[in-house]
Write an enzyme that holds these catalytic residues in place. Structure first.
Site, PDB file in Angstrom:
ATOM      1  CD  GLU A  55      -2.711   1.081   2.608  1.00  0.00           C
ATOM      2  OE1 GLU A  55      -3.644   1.903   2.715  1.00  0.00           O
ATOM      3  OE2 GLU A  55      -2.458   0.204   3.467  1.00  0.00           O
ATOM      4  CE  LYS A 124      -7.296   1.567   3.174  1.00  0.00           C
ATOM      5  NZ  LYS A 124      -6.114   1.805   4.035  1.00  0.00           N
ATOM      6  CB  CYS A 180      -4.935  -1.691   3.880  1.00  0.00           C
ATOM      7  SG  CYS A 180      -4.251  -2.076   5.524  1.00  0.00           S
TER       8      CYS A 180
END
Length: 674
Positions: A55, A124, A180
C-alpha cells in the site's frame, strides 16, 4: 501435445503469482520505483503472471501530512511514469500503490499496469480513522469518487473499485484489487468482485504489527479466500516505514480457497519476494460445484451490474517447460503432517463408528456378522465393529467373525485372521467354503468342478459369492446384519464381485475410505495400542501382506499369494491419486498426469516415470466408467471425507452406460508417452 507444453503449469490451468515486500525509503518515490522495478523483473524471471506490491509503496505509507505536499505527489507520478517506461519489456502484470489527485481530492490508490501500459486505477474504498490510523485526515474514500476515468502518465484508464482485470489467453485469471482496510470490513469489495467473477483477489496493505495481529491476518485472509472460493494475495509494508509510533513486519501471504500456499518471513531486514502457483481450474470447479455460490450471485445481481472488465494480453509462457512450484501430496487422502494424520485417522474412525452405532440402534440390532480374511479391509471393518459394540455397552462376543478359507487362501492370511479375532475378543469361527464351491462348480458344469485347473472369473466369483451367501444366511440365523468391508478404491476400480459377492452387505463401513487411508488407519490403531500388544503385532503383519483376493491357487503355502491385486488394477497409491483429482475437482486426464508427474516422478525419491503414470491412469479410466453399474446400487455407508464418496446418495451420480472414450482420447492426445 509437445513435451514442453505438457510440462508447463500454464497449460493446465495454473498461474504463478508473486507477492513483493520492497525495502522502501520513506518519501523517496524515485528510489522506491527502482526497488519496485527490480522486484518486478525478478518475478518475471520466474515466469510469474502477476506481482503485488504494498500500500502506497511508491511513497511509503507513513508519510502522514507529507501526502499534502505537492512535491511528494508530483514525484510519485513522475516515478510511476518512469516505472512504466522501464517495464515496457515485461509482460508481467504489476500492482503498485501511490497517492493520486483525482477531481481535486486525494485518493489512496493501486495502479495496475503491464508492459508500460496502465490498465486501471483502484481507489481505497474504506479509510480507517481509529486507533493508530488517521487516513481520513489525508485521503478520501473511494466510494466518494465522481470520475470513472483518470488520466495518468499520459494515459486515460478506468478508475474505480469495481474493476476486474482479465487475461485474454486464460479467462480464468480474473483479478480484483482492494487496499488494506477494504479486506477488514464486514463486506469487503472483493466479496462482490468474487461474485462478479474475479478468481484472484489482491490486497495492497500497510498493516502495522501488534501482538497477535499476524494470526488474525491469517484467519481473515484464509477464511475470506475460502468463503469467496478464490485466491487471495496479501502484501503488508515492511522495512523502511517510519517507526515513529508503529512497527512493521512485512507480512506477505498467498491463500487459495482457505489453504496457505506461501508466506514471507516476518521482520526481515531486506526486501522479500514469494511465489505461488494458483490452480484456477480448481477455483472454477468449486464455484460450479457449490451451487449456493451461484445463488448468491443471483441474489446480488443488481449490485454487480456496474462492474467493468478490463482485458489484457498476458503473454503466458504456455509453450515453455515450466514445472509446478506447489506442493502436491502423493496421497491426497492422507495428511503428510504426522499430527494432522493422527487427527484425520481419529476423525475418520469415529465417523465410521458413529454411523454404525446409529444404524444398529435404529434397526434394533445387537449382532454383527463379518467375514474376516486376514487382509486389510476386513481388518479395519472389524476394528470399527469392536469400537461400536463397546460404545453400545455390548460384549464383543456379539461380533460374529467368520474366516472362510477357499482354494487359494494362504496359511499366512488364515493365521492372521484367527489371531486378529482372538485379539479383538469377538466370536470366531472357521468355515471351509471349498465343498460348497465345488458343488456349485459341478452344478454349473464348470471344469474345475471335476478337478481341472481352470481358474477363470467364474471360478473366482463362485468363491466370492459363496462367502457372501454364507454371511447373509448367518445373519438370518443369528438376528444380525452383515458388515461390508469393501473400500472406496475397490468401488472406483470395480474390483468387487457384483450382487452376491463382496459388493453387497447390510451396511458398508469402509465404502468411502480409500485404500491408502485404510493403511494409515490400521497403522494408527496399532501404534496407539488400542488392541493390545498381540493385536498391534497382527495388525502390522497384515499391513506387510501383499493385497490379494486369494481366489486363484498357485502361491506357496504360508507365503505371499499367487494373485496380486495391484498387478491387475495398478498401484493403489497412484489409483487413489487419480480418483481424488477426477472425483473431487473434475480434472481432465492430462492435468491429473501432470500433477502425478510432479508428485511422483520428480526429486530424489521419484517412484514412477511419466510412462508408468500414463499407463496406470489409462487403466483407471478404462475401469472407472464401465463399473458405474456396481456403484449405482451400493449398500448404505457413511461418507467420511470431502475427497468423495461413490454412493449415488452421498456424492457421485453418473449413468451406468456412459462411455470413457472422451477421457481416454484426451489422455492419448495430450500426455506424452515418455
Amino acid at each position: 501435445m509437445s513435451q514442453d507444453r505438457f510440462h508447463s503449469l500454464y497449460t493446465h490451468g495454473f498461474a504463478r503469482v508473486a507477492v513483493c515486500v520492497p525495502k522502501l525509503k520513506l518519501a523517496d518515490p524515485r528510489h522506491n520505483a527502482q526497488e519496485t522495478l527490480a522486484l518486478l523483473r525478478a518475478a518475471h524471471e520466474q515466469r510469474a503472471a502477476v506481482a503485488l506490491f504494498t500500500e502506497l509503496g511508491l511513497a511509503g505509507y507513513t508519510c502522514d501530512d507529507l501526502f499534502h505536499q505537492r512535491v511528494l505527489l508530483d514525484d510519485c507520478e513522475a516515478a510511476l511514469a518512469q516505472l512504466l517506461r522501464d517495464s515496457e519489456d515485461l509482460p508481467i502484470l504489476g500492482v503498485v500503490g501511490l497517492p493520486l489527485r483525482v477531481d481535486d481530492r486525494l485518493f489512496n490508490c493501486a495502479v495496475v499496469f503491464q508492459r508500460g501500459r496502465l490498465l486501471g486505477v483502484v481507489p481505497k474504498t474504506y479509510l480507517p480513522n481509529y486507533g493508530e490510523f488517521y487516513e481520513a485526515r489525508q485521503f478520501n474514500a473511494g466510494f466518494n469518487a465522481v470520475s470513472d476515468e483518470v488520466t495518468l502518465a499520459g494515459q486515460t484508464v478506468p478508475f474505480g473499485s469495481e474493476l476486474i482485470f482479465q487475461a485474454e489467453e486464460q479467462p480464468l485469471l480474473k483479478l480484483h484489487v482492494e487496499i488494506c482496510e477494504d479486506g477488514w470490513v464486514p463486506i469487503p469489495p472483493s466479496t462482490y468482485a468474487a461474485l462478479a467473477g474475479a478468481t484472484v483477489l489482491l490486497n495492497l496493505s500497510a498493516s502495522n504489527i501488534t501482538i497477535g495481529k499476524a494470526s488474525y491476518r491469517h484467519d481473515l485472509v484464509g477464511l475470506h479466500s475460502a468463503r469467496c472460493l478464490a485466491a487471495y494475495l496479501y502484501s503488508a509494508a515492511g522495512p523502511g516505514e517510519s517507526s515513529n509510533d508503529m512497527a512493521w513486519d512485512g507480512h506477505g501471504m498467498v491463500y487459495e480457497n482457505g489453504t496457505l500456499l506461501a508466506e514471507t518471513e516476518r521482520f526481515a531486514q531486506d526486501h522479500q519476494l514469494i511465489y505461488a502457483d494458483l490452480d484456477l481450474e480448481r477455483l472454477q470447479h468449486e464455484r460450479m460445484r457449490m451451487t449456493t455460490f451461484g445463488q448468491t450471485v443471483g441474489r446480488h445481481r443488481d449490485a454487480l451490474a456496474g462492474w467493468r472488465v478490463v482485458s489484457y494480453r498476458a503473454e503466458l509462457p504456455a509453450e515453455e517447460k515450466l514445472p509446478l512450484r506447489r506442493y502436491v501430496p502423493r496421497m491426497p487422502y492422507v495428511p503428510a503432517n504426522p499430527a494432522q494424520r493422527d487427527e484425520r485417522c481419529r476423525e475418520v474412525f469415529n465417523i465410521q463408528v458413529q454411523a454404525l452405532v446409529q444404524r444398529l440402534r435404529a434397526a434394533g440390532i445387537t449382532k454383527l456378522v463379518i467375514g474376516v480374511s486376514g487382509g486389510l479391509d476386513s481388518t479395519h471393518a472389524l476394528l470399527v465393529c469392536a469400537r461400536a459394540v463397546d460404545l453400545m455397552g455390548l460384549p464383543r462376543s456379539n461380533i460374529l467373525g467368520y474366516t472362510m478359507p477357499g482354494f487359494a487362501t494362504s496359511g499366512r492370511t488364515l493365521d492372521q485372521a484367527l489371531r486378529l479375532m482372538a485379539a479383538i475378543g469377538c466370536s470366531s469361527q472357521q468355515i471351509d467354503i471349498r465343498p460348497s464351491c465345488l458343488q456349485m462348480l459341478k452344478d454349473l458344469g464348470h471344469p474345475a468342478g471335476d478337478g481341472e485347473a481352470v481358474y477363470d472369473v467364474t471360478f473366482e466369483n463362485v468363491q466370492a459369492g459363496e462367502r457372501t451367501s454364507h454371511l447373509f444366511r448367518l445373519a438370518n440365523l443369528h438376528g444380525g446384519i452383515v458388515i461390508g468391508t469393501g473400500d472406496l478404491s475397490e468401488l472406483a476400480l470395480g474390483w468387487c464381485t457384483y450382487g452376491v459377492g463382496d459388493h453387497m452387505s447390510h451396511y458398508g463401513v469402509n465404502a468411502s475410505v480409500p485404500k491408502t487411508l485404510m493403511q494409515y488407519l490400521v497403522r494408527w490403531v496399532a501404534e496407539t495400542g488400542q488392541v493390545g500388544e498381540a493385536g498391534s503385532q497382527v495388525l502390522l503383519d497384515i499391513l506387510n501382506t501383499e493385497i490379494s483376493p486369494e481366489l486363484v491357487p498357485g502361491g506357496a503355502e504360508g507365503q505371499q499369494p499367487a494373485q496380486s491385486t495391484e498387478s491387475a488394477v495398478g498401484p493403489y497409491e497412484l489409483q487413489d491419486f487419480n480418483l481424488f483429482h477426477l472425483l473431487r475437482y473434475g480434472y481432465d486426464p492430462s492435468k491429473i498426469a501432470f500433477l502425478a508427474h510432479h508428485a511422483w516422478a520428480t526429486g530424489d525419491d521419484a517412484k514412477y516415470t511419466l510412462a508408468e503414470i500414463r499407463k496406470h491412469l489409462q487403466t483407471f479410466l478404462r475401469r472407472f466408467f464401465p463399473n458405474q453399474f456396481k456403484r449405482t446400487c451400493v449398500p448404505n455407508s457413511p461418507k467420511v471425507g470431502s475427497g468423495g464418496s461413490l454412493s449415488p446418495r452421498g456424492d457421485w451420480r453418473a449413468p451406468s452406460d456412459a462411455s470413457s472414450a472422451a477421457w481416454l482420447a484426451e489422455l492419448e492426445r495430450n500426455v506424452p508417452e515418455e
